[in-house]
Design a protein around this motif. Structure first.
Motif, PDB file in Angstrom:
ATOM      1  N   GLU A   1       0.833  -1.212   0.000  1.00 18.99           N
ATOM      2  CA  GLU A   1       0.000   0.000   0.000  1.00 18.99           C
ATOM      3  C   GLU A   1       0.865   1.258   0.000  1.00 18.99           C
ATOM      4  OE1 GLU A   1      -3.624   0.823   2.033  1.00 18.99           O
ATOM      5  OE2 GLU A   1      -3.729  -1.230   2.842  1.00 18.99           O
ATOM      6  N   ALA A   2       1.978   1.205   0.741  1.00 16.78           N
ATOM      7  CA  ALA A   2       2.869   2.364   0.800  1.00 16.78           C
ATOM      8  C   ALA A   2       3.503   2.629  -0.570  1.00 16.78           C
ATOM      9  CB  ALA A   2       3.951   2.143   1.858  1.00 16.78           C
ATOM     10  N   VAL A   3       3.846   1.551  -1.295  1.00 14.38           N
ATOM     11  CA  VAL A   3       4.423   1.697  -2.643  1.00 14.38           C
ATOM     12  C   VAL A   3       3.415   2.406  -3.552  1.00 14.38           C
ATOM     13  CG1 VAL A   3       5.230   0.460  -4.696  1.00 14.38           C
ATOM     14  CG2 VAL A   3       5.890  -0.354  -2.412  1.00 14.38           C
ATOM     15  N   LEU A   4       2.163   1.941  -3.512  1.00 14.00           N
ATOM     16  CA  LEU A   4       1.137   2.535  -4.380  1.00 14.00           C
ATOM     17  C   LEU A   4       0.807   3.961  -3.951  1.00 14.00           C
ATOM     18  CD1 LEU A   4      -1.184  -0.553  -4.922  1.00 14.00           C
ATOM     19  CD2 LEU A   4       0.541   0.392  -6.462  1.00 14.00           C
ATOM     20  N   LEU A   5       0.908   4.230  -2.647  1.00 11.35           N
ATOM     21  CA  LEU A   5       0.699   5.596  -2.150  1.00 11.35           C
ATOM     22  C   LEU A   5       1.750   6.531  -2.759  1.00 11.35           C
ATOM     23  CD1 LEU A   5      -0.528   7.697  -0.128  1.00 11.35           C
ATOM     24  CD2 LEU A   5       1.132   6.835   1.559  1.00 11.35           C
ATOM     25  N   ALA A   6       3.009   6.103  -2.737  1.00 11.49           N
ATOM     26  CA  ALA A   6       4.092   6.923  -3.311  1.00 11.49           C
ATOM     27  C   ALA A   6       3.823   7.176  -4.797  1.00 11.49           C
ATOM     28  CB  ALA A   6       5.436   6.235  -3.122  1.00 11.49           C
TER      29      ALA A   6
ATOM     30  N   ASN B   1       3.999  10.581   4.756  1.00 12.94           N
ATOM     31  CA  ASN B   1       3.988  10.254   6.179  1.00 12.94           C
ATOM     32  C   ASN B   1       2.566  10.085   6.695  1.00 12.94           C
ATOM     33  OD1 ASN B   1       6.476   9.956   7.677  1.00 12.94           O
ATOM     34  ND2 ASN B   1       7.012  11.995   6.939  1.00 12.94           N
ATOM     35  N   ALA B   2       1.699  11.047   6.333  1.00 11.97           N
ATOM     36  CA  ALA B   2       0.304  10.997   6.795  1.00 11.97           C
ATOM     37  C   ALA B   2      -0.380   9.738   6.257  1.00 11.97           C
ATOM     38  CB  ALA B   2      -0.427  12.253   6.343  1.00 11.97           C
ATOM     39  N   GLY B   3      -0.147   9.435   4.974  1.00 13.06           N
ATOM     40  CA  GLY B   3      -0.746   8.250   4.354  1.00 13.06           C
ATOM     41  C   GLY B   3      -0.250   6.974   5.024  1.00 13.06           C
ATOM     42  N   CYS B   4       1.022   6.939   5.381  1.00 15.06           N
ATOM     43  CA  CYS B   4       1.581   5.753   6.032  1.00 15.06           C
ATOM     44  C   CYS B   4       0.990   5.568   7.426  1.00 15.06           C
ATOM     45  CB  CYS B   4       3.115   5.841   6.096  1.00 15.06           C
ATOM     46  SG  CYS B   4       3.904   5.480   4.514  1.00 15.06           S
TER      47      CYS B   4
END
Ligand SMILES: [Zn+2]
Length: 408
Positions: free
Chosen positions: A242-247, A301-304
């Motif tokens: 999810e973090a990869v796709l967020l970036a 950061n907020a998304g993570c």
């Protein structure tokens, strides 16, 4: 004086670049490391060309070859002659060759300023874990602790300098006096696909864009792939995904102004039948706007935090490296664009996603860069290619730039 003929200049540039490309540590691929025997041979060849162009040749303590002409404030024109392992022929040498050919064009004509063509030996950092040592010395920002860095064979930079026949104690004298350098200009292949996609041979660089590196660690709980029901899992890799796709999404939302890349991801324990308990990944963020990169980091950061909360895992985001954007000087950007237009091309304005010696030289004086289209945007690869036509136009535009150049 005769007008520059792009066709002849392009043929000469190609012949010189190919000759330089034959100097390698290995027979089947191009490997030219800082302060190596190949660096010595390449520097000797460059010095020979500089002399033939009517330049007075000198070498500083880090092996930077300098070809000088004229008196007064210095217009510095340069690039690098080291390569990455299995590199291409054009990355670096084009800028050195362009400088020599342009200087040669003015051989029998006085100019109201001096020209120094510079061939740096350490742009790629393929020998020591540092880059831009040569240009940093010229700019007066060389850090003495760099001398302690060792290559893969345990040889320190200080020892390599001595083995090259130079003295580390002479490094401070490589620096230009403040105010003596009027500008630093570099011609370089683009190393990206923008000029090719715009069907234009040349561009004026707006900035060498800054970089932020993030190390992301997600921690969940390792568990049996068969016994732990889905709602009870704390899967570190699913969270990392999810973090990869967020970036990717945050970068895409900037519509090309910022790019983000996850190039490395490692899951532990890394077994097919175990729920991953810990994942580390890197995010490489680049943008010409330092503010925009800071905003990205904030949103990421907020998304993570949100991902971590929903999945009951921990996500730590640590900035590991920050390189500020180096803007090209507006008046040099414009002068390069005018020079490009004067050889009949449309001057594309674009940022540089790759690092360059200009990042160090900007600490000394205003910098400008001209990009040359390269096939497929490919570089750091033996398939790297710029056509003699495009290179000829670049040298002709550099000559036009020099004709109009006025030190400020
Ligand atoms: Zn380069």
């Amino acid at each position: 004086m005769t007008a520059p003929d792009p066709e002849t200049l392009g043929r000469r540039a190609e012949a010189m670049i190919l000759e330089l490309g034959r100097i390698s540590a290995e027979p089947d691929r191009l490997v030219r490391r800082f302060l190596s025997p190949e660096h010595r041979r390449a520097a000797d060849l460059v010095a020979q060309w500089m002399r033939a162009a009517g330049l007075a040749v000198s070498e500083d303590a880090l092996g930077t070859v300098k070809g000088s002409r004229g008196e007064g404030p210095r217009l510095l024109i340069g690039s690098h002659i080291d390569s990455v392992v299995d590199g291409g022929h054009y990355d670096g040498p084009l800028g050195v060759v362009a400088g020599i050919l342009a200087a040669s064009h003015f051989a029998d004509r006085p100019l109201p300023f001096g020209i120094d063509v510079l061939a740096f030996g350490d742009e790629e950092g393929s020998r020591f874990p540092a880059t831009l040592a040569s240009s940093s010395a010229c700019a007066g920002i060389f850090r003495p602790d760099t001398l302690l860095l060792a290559d893969a064979g345990g040889v320190t930079l200080a020892d390599a300098i001595r083995a090259y026949g130079k003295n580390p104690e002479d490094i401070p004298s490589a620096s230009y006096r403040r105010g003596s350098a009027a500008a630093y200009v570099e011609v370089h292949i683009e190393q990206g696909p923008v000029l090719e996609s715009r069907r234009q041979p040349l561009g004026s660089v707006t900035a060498i864009i800054g970089q932020t590196y993030l190390l992301v660690e997600t921690t969940g709980e390792a568990g049996h792939a068969g016994t732990v029901p889905m709602p009870l899992r704390r899967d570190a890799l699913a969270g990392a995904a999810e973090a990869v796709l967020l970036a990717e999404r945050l970068a895409s939302d900037t519509r090309g102004e910022l790019v983000a890349t996850v190039g490395r991801l490692a899951a532990e324990p890394g077994a097919a039948n175990v729920i991953p308990g810990r994942v580390t990944l890197t995010v490489d963020v680049r943008s010409g706007s330092d503010r925009q990169r800071a905003e990205f980091v904030q949103r990421f950061n907020a998304g993570c935090r949100d991902i971590a909360g929903r999945r009951n895992i921990a996500i730590g985001v640590t900035p590991t490296r920050e390189v500020a954007t180096t803007p090209c000087h507006p008046s040099l950007q414009d002068a390069i664009a005018v020079a490009i237009a004067s050889v009949g091309s449309e001057a594309v304005r674009l940022g540089s996603g790759a690092g360059h010696d200009g990042q160090a030289m900007a600490k000394l004086c205003p910098i400008g860069m001209m990009f040359v289209r390269c096939r497929g945007g490919v570089s750091h690869n033996p398939l790297e290619y710029a056509s003699p036509q495009d290179m000829g136009l670049a040298v002709a535009a550099l000559i036009r730039f020099i004709e109009r150049f006025k030190p400020v």
